[in-house]
Design an enzyme around this catalytic site. Structure first.
Site, mmCIF file in Angstrom:
data_model
loop_
_atom_site.group_PDB
_atom_site.id
_atom_site.type_symbol
_atom_site.label_atom_id
_atom_site.label_comp_id
_atom_site.label_asym_id
_atom_site.label_seq_id
_atom_site.Cartn_x
_atom_site.Cartn_y
_atom_site.Cartn_z
ATOM 1 N N GLU A 304 19.725 -7.716 -8.526
ATOM 2 C CA GLU A 304 20.721 -7.121 -9.535
ATOM 3 C C GLU A 304 19.510 -8.160 -11.262
ATOM 4 O OE1 GLU A 304 20.390 -4.320 -10.064
ATOM 5 O OE2 GLU A 304 21.905 -3.250 -8.161
ATOM 6 N N ARG A 308 16.573 -6.909 -12.862
ATOM 7 C CA ARG A 308 17.515 -6.075 -14.815
ATOM 8 C C ARG A 308 16.151 -7.181 -15.967
ATOM 9 N NH1 ARG A 308 22.238 -2.394 -14.039
ATOM 10 N NH2 ARG A 308 21.929 -2.236 -11.798
ATOM 11 N N ASP A 437 15.842 1.585 -0.214
ATOM 12 C CA ASP A 437 15.475 2.253 -0.700
ATOM 13 C C ASP A 437 14.426 1.515 -1.443
ATOM 14 O OD1 ASP A 437 17.287 0.831 -2.543
ATOM 15 O OD2 ASP A 437 17.722 1.963 -3.418
ATOM 16 N N GLU A 573 16.408 8.199 -10.625
ATOM 17 C CA GLU A 573 15.306 8.669 -10.399
ATOM 18 C C GLU A 573 14.109 10.145 -10.147
ATOM 19 O OE1 GLU A 573 17.977 6.884 -9.332
ATOM 20 O OE2 GLU A 573 17.136 4.994 -9.370
ATOM 21 N N THR A 662 10.603 -1.609 -10.302
ATOM 22 C CA THR A 662 11.744 -0.734 -9.614
ATOM 23 C C THR A 662 12.974 -0.699 -10.525
ATOM 24 O OG1 THR A 662 13.228 -0.009 -7.400
ATOM 25 C CG2 THR A 662 13.486 -2.300 -7.932
HETATM 26 C C1 DMJ Z 1 18.403 0.754 -10.825
HETATM 27 O O1 DMJ Z 1 18.966 -0.729 -11.014
HETATM 28 C C2 DMJ Z 1 17.253 0.601 -9.661
HETATM 29 O O2 DMJ Z 1 16.248 1.232 -9.604
HETATM 30 C C3 DMJ Z 1 17.336 -0.029 -8.601
HETATM 31 O O3 DMJ Z 1 16.036 0.454 -7.794
HETATM 32 C C4 DMJ Z 1 18.437 1.420 -8.419
HETATM 33 N N1 DMJ Z 1 19.888 1.548 -9.512
HETATM 34 C C5 DMJ Z 1 19.625 1.755 -10.205
HETATM 35 C C6 DMJ Z 1 19.246 2.733 -10.772
HETATM 36 O O4 DMJ Z 1 19.321 3.743 -9.903
#
Ligand code: DMJ
Length: 673
Positions: A304, A308, A437, A573, A662
């Protein structure tokens, strides 16, 4: 000797004699005698016949000649050595002329930071852009055109020529490049072969510095203005009640902490830049400069905080060219490195960034597969920018290791991996949703980031998509929507997380990059399904998880929602995939679908006093049950993808130049198309 011992009885001693060098005694009594003994005796006799002065003069002459000899030998030796070396150098230069000449073209700036391996990879220095006189500052559409454009174009042109030359040489060297073919997907020869070196040569410049011809800004349209308005509303709540904290609690007008690192603020930096919110950006920048401190005794989740914080800082650095963000990125990157100190080198889930210690969750020594395989884009980029290879090495090793693991099912991976043994655990469950994912997403994206050379990543990606097709695709009733379910020990489940809706966008990105055309077809089918996950629900917002009906039942829609799954966390998403689909097809229906979603967010999740909130019940329009939390990814991802979806400017984060991590933070593609 006997003769001299009787010298006193010999001929009278003469005070001097003239030195006669002629063969006085070569003709003497007894005729010619040239025996060695005679000659030795004769010379000695002559020597003894000389006066002390004469002997001294002769000795001095010999000594003088000897000294001259030594001196001239030394200087001749040096001369000889240099001649010898020169000829060796000449030989080497002849062999290396093309490389050396191209590695140091005059237009290139001096390296900022030398690297031990520099000499091995001169070609990498050519990727460096020339030092430009002007660094862009301020959000994109508020920028003034860069000055001295002619100079810049010329300089860049020269650099490009040098690069072209190098490519020519490189092509000669690598004549036989293999073509990768994967069930219909053919990759161009120049996109294939060896993975890029993990040895990092020189720090790179931010991509904004490379930006050349800036065209007239494309005017912002109504829908984009609506996104800006939504962002400002969200930001107002954050600023008023949660400034500098991780997440806004918009109903209670307070905040929650996760890592205590201003998560929302950092996640939102590049969104502000892209939306052109200069004032907000500058204010946030000040906070980063003055208040963001990583030297804290706090446990953070590696994944995370990488996607981020590290991702957010790196992309903001690239967009703004402001080195503050790179400095902060380096700091957090270094502090996350202890996570990789495990027996298997598969990282732990948690790191204490103040103490430099790392550990798995309390109840297990497993890590989540998606987490350990979705930090690569960021750490690889950090290596490229800093010139320090350790970041890339650590994450590449994880990918290489996962590539070799058994326990996959036609390229599909389990959800857990043990940090001691390095093996997958909890085998037999396969999903494209939570915990797996972004493993699939990052296979493709790393391949693109690195210039489409890392074959193992491509192989794993293509194999996995085949695995999805074979095991996880089904069609629902009554609308026959194609969806991605899950497989648990051989049993198919018609369950699909909203998280899986990243997949249409990823498939479309792969197809855009030359992969199989049927990936695009599948993307088109799946994005329709993701849209229906919103459209078939009472609030027009998707729940966290849906179950699809496999059999037609009167009065039943395709989508079923269980009570525990009917929350919505403002996730990105679907909007993310809509953005990719619109960019690659130009089909306006994708913009319209996104517009509907934005309106429903406004209708059901907007808090009047500022901010948006997650909700507990997407099926109850009269009371969606606000949860009192605005996730950082609503600003980092959801609104950013909305803004980009509504834009008709393909150069607003051009997908041939940038790859989104992501968490929607754009990072430069190392070899842009
Ligand atoms: C985000 O932190 C990222 O997109 C991660 O890959 C999946 N979860 C959240 C958004 O849903």
């Amino acid at each position: 000797a006997a003769m001299y011992s009787g010298a006193a009885a010999g001929p009278p001693r003469r005070d001097f004699i003239s030195v006669t060098l002629g063969p006085e005694e070569t003709v003497g009594v007894g005729g010619y005698n040239n025996s060695k003994a005679w000659r030795r005796r004769s010379c000695w006799r002559k020597w003894k016949q000389l006066s002390r002065l004469q002997r001294s003069v002769i000795l001095f002459l010999f000594a003088f000649l000897a000294v001259c000899g030594v001196i001239s030998y030394t200087s001749m030796g040096e001369a000889w050595k240099s001649i010898t070396n020169k000829s060796l150098d000449d030989q080497r230069t002849e062999q290396e002329i093309p490389r050396l000449k191209l590695a140091n073209p005059a237009v290139l700036p001096a390296p900022q930071k030398a690297d031990a391996n520099h000499g091995d990879y001169p070609e990498l220095s050519l990727q460096k852009p020339p030092k430009l006189p002007h660094v862009r500052r301020g959000p994109s559409n508020l920028q003034i055109k860069a000055p001295q454009r002619d100079t810049r174009v010329k300089t860049r042109h020269d650099t490009m020529r040098a690069v072209e030359e190098l490519v020519k040489v490189d092509k000669v060297e690598k004549t036989e490049k293999s073509i990768i073919s994967w069930r219909g997907a053919v990759i161009e020869p120049d996109q294939s072969t060896e993975p890029p070196s993990t040895k990092i040569m020189e720090p790179e410049k931010p991509s904004s510095v490379e930006a050349e011809d800036q065209k007239e800004p494309v005017p912002i349209n109504e829908r984009q203005l609506a996104v800006i308005e939504a962002f400002r509303h969200a930001w107002k709540g954050y600023k008023d009640f949660a400034w500098g904290h991780d997440e806004l609690k918009p109903l209670s007008k307070s905040y929650s902490e996760w890592f205590g690192l201003g998560l929302t603020l950092i996640d939102a930096l590049d969104t502000m830049w892209i939306l052109g919110l200069k004032e907000e950006f500058e204010e946030a920048r000040k906070w980063v400069a003055n208040d963001l401190v990583f030297d804290k005794n706090v446990d953070v989740n590696l994944f995370e905080s990488t996607i981020r914080i590290l991702g957010g800082l790196l992309s903001t650095y690239h967009l703004s060219g402001d080195s503050l963000f790179l400095e902060k990125a380096k700091d957090i990157g270094n502090r996350l490195m202890p996570a990789f100190k495990t027996p298997s080198k598969v990282p732990y889930s948690d790191v204490n960034i103040g103490r430099g210690t790392a550990h798995p969750p309390r109840w297990t020594s497993d890590s989540t597969v998606a987490e350990v395989t979705s930090i690569q884009l960021e750490f690889r980029e950090l290596s490229r920018l800093t010139g320090d290879e350790k970041f890339q090495k650590a994450v590449d090793e994880v990918m290489k290791h996962v590539h070799t693991l058994s326990g996959k099912n036609d390229g599909l991976v389990p959800m857990f991996i043990n940090t001691n043994s390095g093996q997958f655990t909890h085998l037999g469950v396969y999903t494209l949703g939570a915990r797996a994912d972004s493993y699939y997403e990052y296979l493709l994206k790393q391949w693109i980031q690195g210039g489409k050379k890392e074959n193992e990543l491509l192989e794993d990606y293509m194999r996995a998509i085949e695995g999805v097709k074979k095991h996880l695709l089904q069609r629902s009733e009554p609308k026959k929507l194609t969806f991605v379910g899950e497989l648990a020990h051989g049993h198919f489940s018609a369950k699909m997380d909203h998280l899986v809706c990243f997949l249409p966008g990823t498939l479309a990105l792969g197809a855009h990059n030359g992969l199989a055309a049927d990936h695009m077809k599948l993307a088109e089918t799946l994005i329709e399904t993701c849209y229906q996950m919103y459209a078939q629900v009472e609030t027009g917002l998707s729940p966290e998880i849906v179950h699809f009906n496999l059999h037609a039942q009167k009065g039943h829609k395709d989508v079923e929602i269980k009570p525990a799954d009917r929350h919505n966390l403002l996730r990105p998403e679907t909007v993310e995939s809509l953005f990719y689909m619109y960019r690659f097809t130009g089909d306006k229906k994708y913009q319209d679908w996104g517009w509907e979603i934005l309106q429903n967010f406004n209708k059901y999740t907007r808090v009047p006093t500022g901010g948006y909130t997650s909700i507990n019940n997407v099926q109850n329009p009269s009371n969606p049950e606000p949860r009192d939390k605005m996730e950082s990814f609503f600003l980092g991802e959801t609104l950013k993808y909305m803004f980009l979806l509504f834009s008709d400017d393909i150069d607003l984060i051009n997908l041939d130049k940038y790859i989104f991590n992501t968490e929607a933070h754009p990072l430069p593609i190392w070899v842009p198309a």
